[in-house]
Design a protein around this motif. Structure first.
Motif, PDB file in Angstrom:
ATOM      1  N   GLY A  39       0.779  -1.231   0.000  1.00 42.29           N
ATOM      2  CA  GLY A  39       0.000   0.000   0.000  1.00 42.29           C
ATOM      3  C   GLY A  39       0.806   1.274   0.000  1.00 42.29           C
ATOM      4  N   ALA A  40       2.097   1.200  -0.284  1.00 45.15           N
ATOM      5  CA  ALA A  40       2.927   2.402  -0.284  1.00 45.15           C
ATOM      6  C   ALA A  40       2.580   3.308  -1.456  1.00 45.15           C
ATOM      7  CB  ALA A  40       4.406   2.027  -0.346  1.00 45.15           C
ATOM      8  N   GLU A  41       2.450   4.596  -1.170  1.00 43.43           N
ATOM      9  CA  GLU A  41       2.310   5.613  -2.211  1.00 43.43           C
ATOM     10  C   GLU A  41       3.679   6.110  -2.651  1.00 43.43           C
ATOM     11  OE1 GLU A  41      -0.456   7.428  -3.824  1.00 43.43           O
ATOM     12  OE2 GLU A  41      -1.214   5.424  -3.380  1.00 43.43           O
ATOM     13  N   GLU A  42       4.606   6.176  -1.705  1.00 41.74           N
ATOM     14  CA  GLU A  42       5.991   6.571  -1.973  1.00 41.74           C
ATOM     15  C   GLU A  42       6.892   5.610  -1.215  1.00 41.74           C
ATOM     16  OE1 GLU A  42       6.326   9.156  -4.052  1.00 41.74           O
ATOM     17  OE2 GLU A  42       4.197   9.708  -3.979  1.00 41.74           O
ATOM     18  N   ALA A  43       8.074   5.311  -1.750  1.00 45.36           N
ATOM     19  CA  ALA A  43       9.004   4.427  -1.052  1.00 45.36           C
ATOM     20  C   ALA A  43      10.410   4.630  -1.579  1.00 45.36           C
ATOM     21  CB  ALA A  43       8.586   2.957  -1.209  1.00 45.36           C
ATOM     22  N   LEU A  44      11.395   4.301  -0.736  1.00 47.24           N
ATOM     23  CA  LEU A  44      12.785   4.375  -1.160  1.00 47.24           C
ATOM     24  C   LEU A  44      13.576   3.219  -0.586  1.00 47.24           C
ATOM     25  CD1 LEU A  44      15.005   6.940   0.780  1.00 47.24           C
ATOM     26  CD2 LEU A  44      12.844   6.066   1.673  1.00 47.24           C
ATOM     27  N   ASN A  45      14.661   2.906  -1.256  1.00 45.98           N
ATOM     28  CA  ASN A  45      15.613   1.900  -0.812  1.00 45.98           C
ATOM     29  C   ASN A  45      16.576   2.524   0.191  1.00 45.98           C
ATOM     30  OD1 ASN A  45      17.041  -0.709  -1.114  1.00 45.98           O
ATOM     31  ND2 ASN A  45      18.652   0.543  -2.022  1.00 45.98           N
ATOM     32  N   LEU A  46      16.903   1.784   1.250  1.00 47.28           N
ATOM     33  CA  LEU A  46      17.909   2.210   2.213  1.00 47.28           C
ATOM     34  C   LEU A  46      19.110   1.280   2.121  1.00 47.28           C
ATOM     35  CD1 LEU A  46      15.541   3.085   5.204  1.00 47.28           C
ATOM     36  CD2 LEU A  46      16.778   4.695   3.745  1.00 47.28           C
ATOM     37  N   ASP A  47      20.071   1.414   3.029  1.00 44.93           N
ATOM     38  CA  ASP A  47      21.242   0.544   2.997  1.00 44.93           C
ATOM     39  C   ASP A  47      20.794  -0.903   3.164  1.00 44.93           C
ATOM     40  OD1 ASP A  47      23.861  -0.285   2.901  1.00 44.93           O
ATOM     41  OD2 ASP A  47      24.340   0.319   4.951  1.00 44.93           O
ATOM     42  N   GLY A  48      21.437  -1.806   2.446  1.00 46.87           N
ATOM     43  CA  GLY A  48      21.054  -3.212   2.501  1.00 46.87           C
ATOM     44  C   GLY A  48      22.249  -4.114   2.677  1.00 46.87           C
TER      45      GLY A  48
END
Length: 313
Positions: free
Chosen positions: A270-279
């Protein structure tokens, strides 16, 4: 006539292959989610923890939802205060701060001591580390506006962000870079970004509820980031709920995901916006003092510089 028919058949095969690859690249893994009731019993009603599994890939994942409101938790960007190397484990962050949920944060320079954050870092309104201004690939310089998570008094925001002379700007889109073809930032597409805390990462995964992985636009090409890895991501729903997602990888029980798969999971949640973080080996999630995942299949946590903490007091 035969050549024309052959050419048409070849074109049709190419189209089918391309369509199949596109669907495979953006389809969400078939994760069966379940509520972790034993952990949720000790959390505020607005903070919920879920575990998911897709045994066919195979894949294991967890996410925490943090709703806005009094019955939820306060979210902060945490920075290591270790005087020696400015790094500590996610479990250490949880023990030191008393946060009920802690997940690893942004990129940092592992080869430097003390560590330095790689990208935007804002704590209590102070820019601890400016946003990355540009990146060089094959002797070409690309101005950058990379994705960041911002914490405001009223909620959460994800934007392509830059910093200049102590002020922050949010952009409606990153520069339209292509590999080998730098573009410019359009000043007309930016607005002041008023946040209390901010954590840079990237690339963006979701925009306006759709998969939009801006690897080229944020100049992450030429790095290992787009490949299959353990992952940490943050997203915001239309209702303003914060989603903190961790996907295990590099192990028999869970292979990890590509950025497009990570984005598809976020859309599915259900995300409208999202980003990748450190993995990679940095991906760790601790809830009520318990490490939920197996970081990079090693059974131990990597020390990181920053984290996101949810406080349930």
């Amino acid at each position: 006539m035969h050549r024309r028919l052959r050419d048409r058949l070849q074109a049709l095969v190419v189209c089918v292959i391309c369509a199949t690859v596109f669907c495979w690249a953006t389809a969400a893994p078939n994760l069966a989610w379940r509520s972790l009731d034993a952990l949720n019993a000790g959390l505020p009603p607005g903070v919920r923890v879920y575990a998911g599994e897709d045994p066919k890939l195979p894949l294991r994942a967890w996410y925490v939802s943090v709703a806005r409101g009094e019955d939820s938790g306060r979210v902060e960007v945490l920075v290591s205060d270790d005087p020696a190397d400015r790094r500590e484990t996610v479990s250490s962050f949880a023990a030191d701060t008393g946060a009920c949920v802690v997940i690893n944060g942004g990129y940092f320079t592992m080869e430097r001591t003390p560590a330095r954050h790689a990208g935007l870092l804002v704590v209590d309104g102070v820019i601890e580390e400016p946003a990355t201004r540009s990146a060089v690939r094959n002797d070409l310089r690309y101005p950058t506006a990379r994705a960041a998570l911002g914490l405001t008094p009223t909620g959460f925001d994800i934007a392509w962000a830059t910093s200049r002379e102590g002020s922050l700007q949010a952009w409606s889109a990153p520069p339209p870079h292509r590999q080998g073809s730098p573009a410019e930032l359009d000043p007309g597409t930016s607005t002041p970004w008023n946040v209390e805390d901010a954590l840079g990462g990237g690339p963006a995964l979701v925009s306006k509820g759709r998969v939009r992985v801006t690897t080229n636009e944020e100049v992450f090409f030429g790095t290992a980031i787009p490949y299959t890895h353990p992952r940490t991501a943050a997203g915001v729903t239309a209702a303003g709920t914060l989603l903190l997602l961790l996907v295990d990888g590099r192990q028999k029980e869970s292979r990890g995901v590509r950025l497009e798969e990570l984005a598809a999971i976020m859309v599915d949640l259900g995300a409208e916006e999202a980003l990748n973080l450190d993995g990679g080996g940095s991906s760790s999630l601790v809830v009520q003092g318990q490490l939920l995942n197996n970081p990079a299949g090693r059974g131990e946590e990597r020390e990181v510089m920053t984290a996101l903490g949810v406080f349930c007091d």
